[in-house]
Design an enzyme around this catalytic site. Structure first.
Site, short mmCIF file in Angstrom:
data_model
loop_
_atom_site.label_atom_id
_atom_site.label_comp_id
_atom_site.label_asym_id
_atom_site.label_seq_id
_atom_site.Cartn_x
_atom_site.Cartn_y
_atom_site.Cartn_z
N ASP B 183 3.71 0.99 16.46
CA ASP B 183 4.23 1.52 15.10
C ASP B 183 3.94 0.43 14.21
OD1 ASP B 183 4.78 3.30 13.05
OD2 ASP B 183 7.30 3.30 13.64
N LYS B 186 -1.40 -0.03 10.85
CA LYS B 186 -2.40 0.85 11.49
C LYS B 186 -3.75 0.19 11.66
CE LYS B 186 1.31 3.24 10.43
NZ LYS B 186 2.25 3.05 11.33
N ASP B 211 2.19 5.87 16.91
CA ASP B 211 2.74 6.68 15.94
C ASP B 211 1.81 6.72 14.80
OD1 ASP B 211 4.58 8.30 14.83
OD2 ASP B 211 5.81 6.66 13.92
N ASN B 212 2.03 7.74 13.82
CA ASN B 212 1.22 7.71 12.48
C ASN B 212 -0.24 7.66 12.67
OD1 ASN B 212 4.02 6.02 11.79
ND2 ASN B 212 3.57 7.86 10.82
N GLU B 241 7.63 11.46 9.10
CA GLU B 241 9.08 11.45 9.27
C GLU B 241 9.77 11.75 7.93
OE1 GLU B 241 7.18 9.16 10.47
OE2 GLU B 241 6.87 7.47 9.41
#
Lengths: 884, 259
Positions: B183, B186, B211-212, B241
């Site tokens: 996380d 990116k 994540d993401n 989120e």
């Protein structure tokens, strides 16, 4: 031959001997076959090893797999049905897959194999083999099979040499043998025909088909006797050539359909809904080509070639005041100046009855072409609608929902992995949705919320429509004010305000509708229809506001015309007053046509307005395409390297192809053409150009900057929807055109109908002067209300009769369908009973049903209502009846 | 001079854009404008403010109450891109199923996900949490200790991930990592994944959760995973989120090893 013997010894199989022996008699290897065998040699060698080991290892000590292979091979030899030696690849595949089959094989052939493997019982086997050889001699199929088998295990090199001498000579065959051969050929033919229905795996089917075809190719020509045989061979060859030619011709025909390949490619990437737009575009192009041919060939070219040349008359000359700027690009771009005084517009045409050495009736032709284009369009649209209705009449989508989904939801034209993924996802979701719908069809607790949202969405859309209508009205009123002030005092923006605003609204409002329609939560197909309806309303409102504004302007022009007319008489009088006293015998004064005062010619004005509208519309479409699609795609593609989030998957992303907006743009464009074509003969030509360019541009843009829709759906049903809209637009656009033609008198000094009180007077004039007297008499009788009214009545009656008969046919159809369902139900019930009695043949069916039932229970288990389960089960059974 | 009517014709476009991308505007407002304003007003960093809130509102030693306080702050007051309660449930479930003994977390930020993971770990399991930023790391340390996890359970490593991963085996004595949670930046997903592969820390069955991956998105990472064939992978669809309308997803990869 020796080698053959060796191989026989190694495998310990007597059959091989007989087949090798037969080769001498029947040898029929062609070069192709030999090549194949050479390829197989390696594999054959490998097998030989295994086989020899088997020989050494003896009896049941062999490895299981090898045994299976051997057993199968033997079984094949034992099999006398002759339905195809399975190919090596298949054998291998089977080996992989079918342990169970191997077991079966071993069981089946156990006794025989053991017998064969034991040397003590060789004699018996020899007998057996001998018998078989006799049989096989009679049957050509087996011969081939055996030859192949043996040659696999042979050294091919030697065999080749041997086989060179062995040619098939049908003459040498005895009549019975020929008969047998013929039978075999017939059998093969039958096999090929019935192959589709056989319950075999596809691989087997393919291999069998290929084999039978090869066999037929080989032996078909050999049948018949003497001369007849040759003739037969020739005939067969010719049929084959002819079929090939037909196939090629079909391909050629497909290649000749314009843009077919392009559209197919797009279809493969984007599914049929996008492709349907391009097909529609092509269809439209065809219609416009014909309209263009009519106007160009019968109006523009005759006038240009045979009419009086430019500058010969006031209506064909640029007025003195405009001469200086007549060739400026800005003026030409607005279709003023020289463009206005050319064959492109109504005002240029002369009211001379017949022109040129052909005595071409120009005004009549102009009028008839105007009427003819509209009539032709009506005819084509209605005919296409009828044809589409026929095509789509077959299915009923409501019963057997799951079966329909199961068997018809795949779009077989998709050839792009991404689209296939999307389609796959959409099918799965549609299944999920359908199951959920089945389960929760009755309890819809949120119906009020949905209804409220739908009403709200429609309210918002209405607001939006009203707003856009008011804006256009406002702009048009303002433009009239500008026109009164004189256009030169205003900027380019203000002069083109109406077109700009209309194009922009037409571009952006659909986007807003799209956003609003997400509130409603419809199925995409229904959502698309709503969207189409809304855009339709928007465009229609815009168009009619525009037309109303035009009407106002026409009235203004006509008032102006009155004044000009009055001034003309004054001017003429002054002219003559000035000249007459001088000398009465002097030649009449010649005035340059550019100096003659002239009326405003409202027809040309209308034509110009429409041409400008079309041009600005086209420009906006192209610019939107370039900015909205291309530029966006470029930015997304290349900025993605240095951006803080994923541009491609997330926020701007690539654009999707907007089917509804494009279709409606096309339809309304066509409506404008129909409306304006009478006053501007150049419009069909412009439209053809536009459609041609947009075909290429949009094809390119779709392939290069758009992504497939997330929910791909079939558009087969929507074609008639487009057509219906086209028909409505056709009607709505011919309405104002006909109104102006019928009610407003033509201008006095421009156009082919100048000097007449109404435009359609040209018909009467032609009837009076060009036809014999009796014809006009007949026509006048025919056109009196006493005859016309009964005729109309008759037509109405006929239409009513046809409609009622078609309705009754439809009802009969529904009845038949019901009967069919009943019959099916009865049949399946009988089958079920049977299956209860003897389970084995129906086992599979029962299995499938129970499987589905259990899966259904599994899926509905969450909601866990027994009653519902039963219902779904019943529905499932209904579906299964169709399946099985 | 452009006439007002033409300008008015652009109104539908503007409205469309606003409606269609409203969540992004909300996100921009909450994650950026409010943050800048609060930074100037209070002189504290965002994480420090969050920690203050947690300190005053949560029960020390109770991880759940700390998580709740964080969720409260992030959805009501300001925005921090923690994993959030919804995606957190998926994370919890995966951890329960997997019950890994060694867990590596890349990007601790302010310790939310570390606490979330630590409370789901089996006895004797160890979580290595990597954070690059020193200030965030101190807060994460405080949060973790506040939740009652000691040094044996959660070890915080303050260093960039690409430096830590090669040293994990030598400096921290790790043999394999059972579970990796990504996380952080990116852009670093892909190089870090390749580093993990290269260092041999991944064993058969090791799970990596990123994540993401849809928003802000790691397209290169996904493309690599799809093509490499080393993983069984799936994407858990979810929303971003604390913001409802933005689609996001977590990629779950299970390392299969080279076949």
């Amino acid at each position: 031959m020796t080698k053959c013997g060796v191989s026989v010894l190694t495998t310990g199989d007597e059959d091989e001997v007989s087949s090798c022996y037969e080769e001498h008699e029947w040898g029929k290897n062609r070069v192709k076959g030999r090549e194949k065998e050479r390829e197989k040699k390696k594999r054959g060698n490998a097998r030989k090893k295994g086989a020899s080991r088997a020989g050494r290892g003896d009896e049941e000590l062999e490895e299981r797999a090898e045994r299976g292979e051997k057993g199968r091979r033997r079984r094949k030899r034992d099999n006398h049905d002759g339905k195809g030696r399975e190919r090596d690849e298949e054998e291998q595949a089977e080996e992989k897959s079918g342990r169970a089959q191997e077991e079966r094989d071993t069981e089946e052939g156990d006794a025989k194999r053991k017998k064969k493997n034991e040397s003590a019982k060789r004699e018996e086997k020899k007998e057996d083999g001998g018998k078989r050889a006799v049989k096989e001699k009679a049957n050509a199929v087996k011969t081939k099979k055996h030859k192949k088998k043996s040659s696999e295990e042979e050294d091919v090199e030697e065999e080749e040499e041997e086989e060179k001498e062995k040619e098939l000579r049908p003459e040498s065959l005895s009549p019975e043998e020929l008969e047998k051969l013929k039978e075999a050929v017939d059998e093969k033919k039958k096999l090929i025909q019935t192959l589709r229905g056989k319950p075999w795996p596809m691989k087997k089917k393919l291999s069998t088909l290929r084999e039978s075809q090869e066999f037929l190719e080989k032996y078909e020509g050999a049948l018949g006797k003497g001369k007849g045989r040759r003739l037969y061979a020739y005939k067969v060859m010719m049929t084959k050539k002819w079929m090939k030619f037909q196939r090629d011709f079909e391909n050629f025909k497909t290649a000749c359909i314009p843009w077919e390949m392009k559209i197919k490619e797009i279809e493969s990437h984007f599914g049929s809904s996008v492709a349907s737009y391009f097909i529609f575009l092509r269809w439209m192009y065809g219609i416009n080509m014909i309209l263009f041919g009519l106007t160009f060939g019968l109006v523009m070219v005759p006038e240009a070639l045979m009419g009086r040349p430019y500058g010969s008359m006031p209506r064909k000359t640029v007025p003195r005041a405009d001469e200086a700027s007549a060739m400026d690009f800005a003026v030409l771009w607005d279709f003023g100046g020289y463009a206005q005084y050319s064959v492109l517009f109504y005002g240029y045409y002369n009211n001379q009855r017949a022109i040129g050495w052909l005595k071409f009736r120009m005004p009549l032709s102009y009028f008839l072409v105007g009427v003819g284009t509209v009539a032709y369009s009506y005819m084509v649209v209605i005919r296409t609608m009828a044809r589409n209705a026929n095509e789509s009449g077959g299915g009923d989508d409501n019963s057997f929902n799951f079966s329909w989904k199961m068997f018809t939801s795949w779009d077989y034209l998709i050839g792009n992995p991404e689209t296939a993924d999307n389609k796959f996802a959409s099918i799965t979701t549609s299944f999920k949705e359908a199951i959920l719908e089945e389960q929760e069809s009755r309890k819809d607790d949120n119906i009020h919320l949905t209804r409220f949202l739908r009403v709200l969405a429609n309210f918002l859309v209405m607001c939006c429509l009203a707003g856009s209508g008011y804006l256009i009205y406002f702009v048009v009123r303002r433009s009239q004010k500008f026109a009164l002030d004189g256009l030169d005092n205003h900027s380019w923006w203000e002069r083109n305000e109406v077109n700009m605003v209309m194009s922009l609204l037409g571009m952006f409002c659909p986007m807003l509708f799209d956003v609003i329609s997400t509130l409603e939560n419809y199925h995409p197909r229904i959502a698309l229809q709503w969207q189409l309806g809304r855009i339709f309303a928007l465009f229609l409102g815009n168009l009619y506001t525009f037309i109303i504004a035009l009407m106002d302007e026409i009235n203004l022009k006509r008032k102006e015309e009155e004044i000009v007319k009055f001034n003309m008489t004054v001017w003429e009088a002054s002219l003559y007053n000035g000249t007459v006293p001088e000398n009465s015998t002097a030649p009449p004064v010649t005035i340059h046509p550019a100096d003659v005062p002239r009326g405003p010619c409202w027809e040309t004005m209308v034509g110009q307005e429409f041409v400008r509208l079309i041009i600005s519309d086209t420009m906006t479409t192209y610019i939107t395409l370039l900015i909205g699609d291309f530029l966006r795609a470029v930015l997304v593609r290349f900025l993605n390297y240095c951006w803080c989030w994923d541009l491609e998957a997330g926020f701007p992303s690539y654009s999707e192809f907007d089917v509804s907006g494009n279709v409606l743009g096309l339809i309304f464009n066509q409506g404008m053409i129909w409306m304006g074509a009478f006053y501007a003969p150049c419009l069909p030509a412009l439209n053809v150009l536009r459609l041609h360019v947009s075909m290429y541009l949009q094809c390119w843009a779709v392939m290069c900057c758009n992504v497939p829709q997330e929910r791909v759906f079939k558009a087969s049903g929507s074609n008639n929807f487009y057509m219906a809209m086209l028909l409505v637009i056709l009607f709505l656009s011919t309405l104002p055109a006909i109104y102006t033609i019928v009610t407003i008198p033509p201008s006095f000094d421009c156009g082919p109908f100048s000097g007449k009180s109404r435009m359609f007077d040209v018909i009467q004039e032609t009837l009076e002067s060009d036809f014999p007297a009796w014809f006009s008499k007949v026509f006048s009788y025919a056109s009196n209300p006493g005859l016309v009214l009964p005729f109309l009545l008759l037509m109405v009656l006929a239409i009513y009769y046809l409609q009622s008969t078609s309705k009754s046919f439809k009802e009969a159809n529904v009845e038949l369908k019901k009967k069919l369902q009943m019959a099916r139900k009865a049949m399946t019930q009988a089958a079920e009973q049977q299956s209860n009695n003897n389970a084995s043949p129906q086992a599979q069916k029962g299995e499938a049903r129970s499987f589905l039932w259990w899966s259904e229970i599994g899926s509905s288990g969450i909601h866990g209502k027994k009653k519902k389960k039963k219902e779904t089960f019943r529905a499932l059974c209904k579906d299964l009846n169709v399946l099985l | 001079m452009v006439s007002p009517a033409i300008a008015l014709a652009f109104l539908p476009l503007v409205v469309t854009l606003i409606i269609r991308y409203r969540y992004y505007f909300v996100l921009f407002y909450r994650a950026f404008l409010v943050r800048v304003w609060q930074d100037c007003a209070t002189g504290l960093s965002r994480e420090e403010r969050a920690f203050q809130y947690v300190l005053t509102n949560a029960t020390p030693g109770d991880p759940d109450s700390i998580l709740e306080a964080f969720d409260q702050w992030c959805s009501k007051v300001e925005f921090i891109s923690n994993i959030g309660p919804k995606k957190g449930k998926i994370l919890d479930r995966l951890l329960m199923e997997q019950s890994p003994m060694t867990v590596l977390e890349l990007g601790a930020h302010c310790g939310y996900s570390a606490v979330r993971m630590a409370r789901c770990l089996p006895l004797g399991a160890r979580l290595y949490s990597v954070e690059m930023d020193q200030r965030n790391a101190t807060i994460a340390e405080k949060v973790i200790r506040l939740a009652g996890f000691d040094d044996d359970t959660v070890e915080l490593i303050v260093s960039p991930s690409d430096e830590v991963i090669p040293r994990l085996r030598s400096d921290y004595g790790l043999e394999t990592v059972d579970f990796v949670f990504m996380d952080h930046w990116k852009k670093c997903y892909l190089p870090d994944l390749q580093l993990l592969e290269g260092s041999g820390l991944l064993g058969k069955g090791s799970m990596i959760l990123a994540d993401n991956v849809l928003f802000p998105g790691a397209p290169n990472f996904l493309r690599y995973v799809r093509k490499s064939g080393l993983y069984e992978w799936r994407i858990h669809q979810a929303t971003l989120e604390y913001i409802r309308g933005i689609r996001d997803g977590m990629a779950e990869l299970v390392y299969q090893g080279i076949k």
